[in-house]
Design a protein around this motif. Structure first.
Motif, PDB file in Angstrom:
ATOM      1  N   MET A 121     -15.534 -19.261   2.495  1.00 41.64           N
ATOM      2  CA  MET A 121     -16.148 -18.619   3.632  1.00 41.64           C
ATOM      3  C   MET A 121     -17.567 -19.113   3.887  1.00 41.64           C
ATOM      4  O   MET A 121     -18.169 -18.750   4.872  1.00 41.64           O
ATOM      5  CB  MET A 121     -16.178 -17.108   3.413  1.00 41.64           C
ATOM      6  CG  MET A 121     -14.803 -16.472   3.405  1.00 41.64           C
ATOM      7  SD  MET A 121     -13.907 -16.736   4.906  1.00 41.64           S
ATOM      8  CE  MET A 121     -14.078 -15.199   5.697  1.00 41.64           C
TER       9      MET A 121
ATOM     10  N   GLU B 241     -17.846 -14.071   1.254  1.00 44.65           N
ATOM     11  CA  GLU B 241     -16.877 -13.333   2.071  1.00 44.65           C
ATOM     12  C   GLU B 241     -17.490 -12.054   2.617  1.00 44.65           C
ATOM     13  O   GLU B 241     -17.329 -11.728   3.790  1.00 44.65           O
ATOM     14  CB  GLU B 241     -15.625 -13.007   1.252  1.00 44.65           C
ATOM     15  CG  GLU B 241     -14.688 -14.168   1.069  1.00 44.65           C
ATOM     16  CD  GLU B 241     -13.383 -13.755   0.432  1.00 44.65           C
ATOM     17  OE1 GLU B 241     -12.822 -12.714   0.839  1.00 44.65           O
ATOM     18  OE2 GLU B 241     -12.929 -14.481  -0.471  1.00 44.65           O
ATOM     19  N   VAL B 242     -18.200 -11.337   1.770  1.00 45.01           N
ATOM     20  CA  VAL B 242     -18.864 -10.103   2.200  1.00 45.01           C
ATOM     21  C   VAL B 242     -19.936 -10.416   3.230  1.00 45.01           C
ATOM     22  O   VAL B 242     -20.018  -9.771   4.282  1.00 45.01           O
ATOM     23  CB  VAL B 242     -19.473  -9.351   0.989  1.00 45.01           C
ATOM     24  CG1 VAL B 242     -20.321  -8.178   1.446  1.00 45.01           C
ATOM     25  CG2 VAL B 242     -18.382  -8.897   0.037  1.00 45.01           C
TER      26      VAL B 242
ATOM     27  N   ALA C  87     -18.476 -11.356   6.535  1.00 41.49           N
ATOM     28  CA  ALA C  87     -17.848 -10.206   7.182  1.00 41.49           C
ATOM     29  C   ALA C  87     -18.869  -9.289   7.860  1.00 41.49           C
ATOM     30  O   ALA C  87     -18.565  -8.669   8.874  1.00 41.49           O
ATOM     31  CB  ALA C  87     -17.026  -9.414   6.167  1.00 41.49           C
TER      32      ALA C  87
ATOM     33  N   THR D 111     -22.257  -7.804  12.354  1.00 47.70           N
ATOM     34  CA  THR D 111     -22.649  -6.396  12.434  1.00 47.70           C
ATOM     35  C   THR D 111     -24.150  -6.207  12.268  1.00 47.70           C
ATOM     36  O   THR D 111     -24.756  -5.364  12.930  1.00 47.70           O
ATOM     37  CB  THR D 111     -21.912  -5.568  11.359  1.00 47.70           C
ATOM     38  OG1 THR D 111     -20.509  -5.799  11.491  1.00 47.70           O
ATOM     39  CG2 THR D 111     -22.206  -4.097  11.501  1.00 47.70           C
TER      40      THR D 111
END
Length: 106
Positions: free
Chosen positions: A1, A43-44, A47, A51
């Motif tokens: 990622m 990945e976190v 993600a 946001t």
């Protein structure tokens, strides 16, 4: 990622990324793209990047590209003391006691 997040490839780039942001928090993951733990963190970070984009920006740094060791104990003490004194005065940015921009050629 890690390919989804911007990378910084030099000490100068890290410095500029921090200095360029006046309003947003700068989050920097130092590590290796191939490391399993870093992959999980990436990945976190990927993600949540969209946001939190209004109040934080995320960068990745491969430590093999900008890594250098301090070989002098006094030099390390000087850096820590400078950061400590600046933090005690509420400063978010301090000036290093020595110019590292040319010595280590990031």
């Amino acid at each position: 990622m890690s390919y989804l997040l911007p990378h910084l490839h030099s000490g100068w780039a890290v410095d500029q990324a921090i200095l360029a942001e006046e309003e947003r928090l700068v989050i920097i993951r130092f590590g290796h793209d191939w490391d399993e733990t870093c992959m999980q963190m990436d990945e976190v970070l990927a993600a949540v990047a969209e946001t939190i984009k209004n109040f934080a920006v995320i960068y990745l740094v491969d430590i093999t590209e900008i890594n250098w060791a301090l070989k002098d104990k006094q030099e390390f003490i000087d850096i820590v003391e400078t950061v400590y004194r600046g933090a005690r005065k509420g400063r978010g940015l301090v000036i290093a006691p020595k110019d590292y921009s040319t010595k280590y050629r990031y």
